[in-house]
Scaffold this active site. Structure first.
Site, PDB file in Angstrom:
ATOM      1  N   GLY A   1       0.827  -1.203   0.000  1.00 30.41           N
ATOM      2  CA  GLY A   1       0.000   0.000   0.000  1.00 30.41           C
ATOM      3  C   GLY A   1       0.860   1.250   0.000  1.00 30.41           C
ATOM      4  O   GLY A   1       1.960   1.242  -0.514  1.00 30.41           O
ATOM      5  N   LEU A   2       0.332   2.292   0.601  1.00 30.00           N
ATOM      6  CA  LEU A   2       1.006   3.589   0.673  1.00 30.00           C
ATOM      7  C   LEU A   2       1.439   4.081  -0.694  1.00 30.00           C
ATOM      8  O   LEU A   2       2.562   4.503  -0.890  1.00 30.00           O
ATOM      9  CB  LEU A   2       2.225   3.511   1.599  1.00 30.00           C
ATOM     10  CG  LEU A   2       1.927   3.512   3.096  1.00 30.00           C
ATOM     11  CD1 LEU A   2       3.224   3.432   3.881  1.00 30.00           C
ATOM     12  CD2 LEU A   2       1.174   4.759   3.492  1.00 30.00           C
ATOM     13  N   CYS A   3       0.551   3.944  -1.678  1.00 29.46           N
ATOM     14  CA  CYS A   3       0.900   4.506  -2.974  1.00 29.46           C
ATOM     15  C   CYS A   3      -0.291   5.282  -3.511  1.00 29.46           C
ATOM     16  O   CYS A   3      -0.715   5.116  -4.633  1.00 29.46           O
ATOM     17  CB  CYS A   3       1.376   3.439  -3.945  1.00 29.46           C
ATOM     18  SG  CYS A   3       0.432   1.933  -3.899  1.00 29.46           S
ATOM     19  N   GLY A   4      -0.860   6.115  -2.660  1.00 28.78           N
ATOM     20  CA  GLY A   4      -1.944   6.991  -3.081  1.00 28.78           C
ATOM     21  C   GLY A   4      -3.162   6.203  -3.519  1.00 28.78           C
ATOM     22  O   GLY A   4      -3.488   5.175  -2.946  1.00 28.78           O
TER      23      GLY A   4
END
Lengths: 294, 132
Positions: free
Chosen positions: A89-92
């Site tokens: 995750g952590l990709c907008g």
């Protein structure tokens, strides 16, 4: 109002977060370059494959004995959605926008009374879809390898082709994010079974030689080896595009996060300084008024 | 000087060669074939083997390819290989590895057709090794 100590802690914590996001952004930038090169290097193959197949298909189209991978099973009842997302995750909005596109497509098909089956490639897609479409997910594949090899994708493609041969589905659609630039990734749906070719009529007229092609061993045999390979190539290039898009999206998201953290630190520092000044002034007033009272 | 045509060799990973050449030899499934400028349109699958191309300035390009197909059209030759490696990087150890894989494929084959195909690949690989 928060005390001075609270504010100080807050600033320290935001600073720590900013360091992490900054590091993630730099890692993503480094990975992006490699992923982008890989995606771009795979494009010529996919393009040439498309051209050759387009030529071949033009000759076979409309014939009764056309391979099933091209002509379809004659039904459109069972749809297989192949949803490619990232492992992390952590990709907008990267994962959620692909999942959203797939979800809308699935909902539409369900509303039309079609049967929907979903295969997710990448952990995040499964996480996003399991809540409302969980009962439709037939398989989840995780790509934990650092570098994606064509051989690995071929295994996946073979798995899908076996399912097709067993007539478990009629139409297969691939969902992925096309890498346009670092700041723009386009969630895309493309139908891979039955194969679609965007051969324009002009092209066909221009290359009128298609009919004169010689085939070795035979037209049919070539199509039969080519079509399954085309599936693996399409999935492979989709996954490479996805990898580049993921890093691009992460880089942008982390850049924003770093900037936000910076703004937040500025704001917190300002209010920290104000409060400290207010306290000093207050103490001074106390001392002065105390002295005056004497 | 002989006429030239555009020769392209692509694998899923990259575009290995795109150059004007005077002649090319491609290992087709039903036998090696040579292509010169102005060849009639032709499409063939490939067996594992060596693709050779002679550049306009006389350079020899040699690549080991595994599977794929070759498309000869009016605009030139496009070889789409499943795997392509420059001959200079090929050595006996690599081929041994490939042969071992092929042997495993033969052992794993589920039916006669599959076994036949795997054996064909194996014999072709052994041929290349012998020629090296």
């Amino acid at each position: 109002m928060a005390s001075l100590k609270d504010l100080k802690n807050r600033i320290a914590s935001v600073k720590a977060t900013q360091k992490i996001t900054k590091a993630m952004q730099m890692v993503a930038a480094a990975k992006l370059r490699r992923a982008q090169e890989a995606a771009e290097a795979s494009r010529p193959y996919a393009e040439r494959m498309g051209t050759v197949l387009g030529n071949l298909a033009a000759g076979v189209q409309g014939r009764d004995d056309a391979p099933k991978l091209m002509a379809g099973t004659g039904k459109e009842q069972v749809h297989l959605l192949l949803v490619c997302t990232a492992e992390r995750g952590l990709c907008g909005g990267f994962n959620s926008s692909i999942a959203k596109l797939a979800r809308e497509h699935a909902k539409k098909l369900i509303a039309e009374g079609k049967t929907v089956q979903i295969v997710t490639i990448g952990r995040k897609g499964f996480d996003a879809l399991k809540r409302d479409l969980g009962q439709h997910i037939v398989e989840k594949i995780e790509l934990t390898e650092k570098k994606i090899e064509f051989g690995r994708i071929k295994q996946i493609a073979d798995q899908i082709l076996t399912m097709f041969e067993e007539e478990k589905f009629d139409v297969c659609t691939l969902f992925y994010s096309r890498f346009q630039s670092v700041i723009s990734q386009v969630p895309t749906a493309s139908q891979i079974i039955p194969a679609t070719f965007d051969v324009e009529d002009d092209d066909k007229a221009a290359s009128g030689a298609t009919a004169l092609y010689d085939y070795e061993p035979g037209e049919q045999e070539i199509l039969e080896t080519l079509l399954p390979r085309n599936i693996s190539v399409q999935i492979y290039s989709a996954i490479l595009e996805n990898a580049a898009s993921e890093q691009g999206a992460r880089m942008t998201a982390m850049d924003n996060a770093t900037r936000n953290a910076g703004e937040m630190i500025d704001k917190l520092t300002l209010s920290y300084n104000r409060q400290r000044q207010a306290q000093i002034t207050k103490e001074l007033i106390e001392i002065i008024s105390g002295a005056e009272a004497l | 000087m002989a006429d030239t045509f555009q020769f392209e060799l692509v694998s899923p990973d990259q575009l290995l060669l795109s150059e004007a050449v005077t002649a090319a030899v491609v290992p087709g499934t039903e036998g090696e074939f040579g292509v010169g400028a102005g060849h009639s349109p032709f499409l063939s699958t490939m067996r594992p083997g060596v693709v050779r191309a002679t550049g306009a300035n006389g350079d020899q390009h040699e690549y080991f390819v595994r599977g794929g197909f070759a498309d000869v059209s009016q605009s030139g030759v496009t070889v789409l290989a499943e795997q392509a490696i420059p001959m200079s990087e090929i050595n006996a150890a690599y081929l041994d590895q490939q042969i071992q894989n092929a042997e495993e494929d033969v052992a794993d084959a589920r039916d006669d057709i599959e076994r036949q195909q795997a054996e064909l690949v194996l014999s072709q690989l052994q041929e290349i090794k012998a020629a090296l």
